[in-house]
Design a protein around this motif. Structure first.
Motif, short mmCIF file in Angstrom:
data_model
loop_
_atom_site.label_atom_id
_atom_site.label_comp_id
_atom_site.label_asym_id
_atom_site.label_seq_id
_atom_site.Cartn_x
_atom_site.Cartn_y
_atom_site.Cartn_z
N GLU A 181 0.83 -1.21 0.00
CA GLU A 181 0.00 0.00 0.00
C GLU A 181 0.86 1.26 0.00
OE1 GLU A 181 -3.59 2.01 2.68
OE2 GLU A 181 -2.65 0.10 3.25
N ARG A 184 2.29 1.72 -3.45
CA ARG A 184 1.27 2.25 -4.36
C ARG A 184 1.03 3.74 -4.09
NH1 ARG A 184 -0.78 -1.21 -8.45
NH2 ARG A 184 -0.52 -3.36 -7.76
N GLU A 185 0.98 4.11 -2.81
CA GLU A 185 0.77 5.51 -2.48
C GLU A 185 1.93 6.37 -2.95
OE1 GLU A 185 -0.34 8.25 1.43
OE2 GLU A 185 -0.01 6.09 1.63
N ARG A 186 3.17 5.82 -2.80
CA ARG A 186 4.33 6.58 -3.28
C ARG A 186 4.25 6.82 -4.78
NH1 ARG A 186 8.77 5.16 -5.89
NH2 ARG A 186 8.18 2.97 -5.75
N ARG A 189 1.65 9.42 -5.51
CA ARG A 189 2.11 10.79 -5.23
C ARG A 189 3.08 11.29 -6.29
NH1 ARG A 189 3.09 11.09 1.35
NH2 ARG A 189 0.90 10.78 1.94
#
Length: 359
Positions: A181, A184-186, A189
């Protein structure tokens, strides 16, 4: 005599039949027969079909030559990066040398199973968790080599080894989920920042283009209002740009009069149309009680506290009691009560005067 011969012949035939039945063997197509005569290996391996052995002397063992699918029980182990896992696999093998499979090993199936389990635990200890999850092909090849080396002497050939499943602890699953997760968030962004960078470049170009045409900003504002008003479920806060306020202020002020040549001019020095003259303020009529419009001859009269005479005085001098005596000038007008205006204590819009100063 003949009867005895017949009985002996029948006995011989019956014995031969029993011997044939005891010595006859059938080897199937996918099998091979290994004969042990008096405990020693017979050189010839019996092919598929009908074959005969010596009853009581030979012992025939049939060996299956088909590919065997054997599941390897799940093994618990600790990887090289200290993660507890549980791995199970499946192994495919076949017998290529029937004599060696019978002579060299007691039970080749059990031997292959135990060798597969020990090799699997060894592979788990030498590998990382990421390799178990992502690089299984390499682990399968290594596991196949580890099992095939001792199995060659048993007359067994390992065709293929496959890792079926890798079970992880619940804590490790949650950690991996958080890691995935976060990754994926990195990436989200980074993609968002890249989009903001591209958008900022386009906005800078748009701002530069709008700066050349001030009305473009007003059109853009109207487009934004239309886009926001389409939702109908939010409060619309309308900001007014400074340029729009200045535009409206200039439109409200209109052209300025010119001082130099009698023509109005604007801020750039160019003549502008004349402004219409403002109408004069209305002038209210003067009240008769206003001291500024009263006749000086009338205000110059002198009054006393005594009673007014019935007839005009002709001339007298003031006596000791303050009364007039003597002659009165002829130009003094006679007192007429009809000429006295009505008394208004507070006329609107004018100063309060003395009502007794006018005759």
């Amino acid at each position: 005599m003949v009867q005895a011969l017949v009985v002996a012949l029948v006995a011989i035939l019956a014995g031969g039949l029993v011997y044939a039945m005891a010595a006859a063997r059938v080897v199937k197509q996918y099998e091979r027969g290994v004969v042990l005569r008096l405990g020693r290996l017979h050189d010839e391996v019996r092919p598929p079909g009908f074959t005969m052995i010596v009853p009581g002397v030979d012992r025939l063992r049939k060996v299956n030559m088909q590919i065997v699918t054997m599941p390897v029980p799940a093994q618990d182990g600790i990887t090289r990066d200290n993660v507890t896992v549980r791995v199970d696999a499946v192994i495919y093998f076949k017998v290529v040398d029937a004599a060696s499979a019978v002579i060299q090993v007691e039970d080749y199936r059990f031997a292959v199973s135990q060798m597969a389990q020990t090799s699997l635990r060894s592979i788990i200890g030498k590998s990382d968790l990421d390799d178990l999850l992502s690089d299984r092909e390499k682990l399968n090849q290594g596991l196949e080599l580890m099992i095939d080396s001792p199995a060659v002497g048993w007359g067994v050939q390992i065709d293929r080894v496959e890792i079926k499943d890798v079970s992880l602890p619940e804590t490790m699953k949650r950690s991996m989920a958080r890691q995935a997760e976060a990754d994926r968030e990195r990436r989200a962004r980074v993609i968002n920042a890249d989009a903001e960078l591209q958008a900022s470049k386009k906005l800078a170009q748009a701002a530069q283009q709008m700066s050349t045409q001030p009305t473009a900003l007003q059109l853009r504002l109207l487009q934004t209002i239309v886009a926001v008003a389409a939702e109908k479920n939010s409060t619309l806060v309308l900001p007014f740009p400074v340029e729009l306020l200045r535009f409206l202020e200039r439109a409200q002020q209109g052209p300025q009069p010119s001082v130099a040549a009698g023509h109005p001019q604007d801020g750039s020095g160019q003549p502008s149309p004349e402004r219409p003259a403002e109408p004069p303020e209305p002038v209210e009529p003067a009240s008769p009680m206003d001291p500024d419009v009263v006749d000086p001859a009338v205000t110059a009269q002198t009054f006393t506290d005594g009673p007014l005479p019935d007839a005009p005085l002709t001339g007298a001098d003031p006596g000791p009691d303050g009364s007039l005596s003597g002659a009165v000038p002829d130009d003094v007008p006679e007192f007429d009560p009809e000429t006295v205006p009505e008394f208004d204590p507070e006329p609107s819009g004018h100063r309060r005067g003395n009502p007794f100063t006018h005759h």
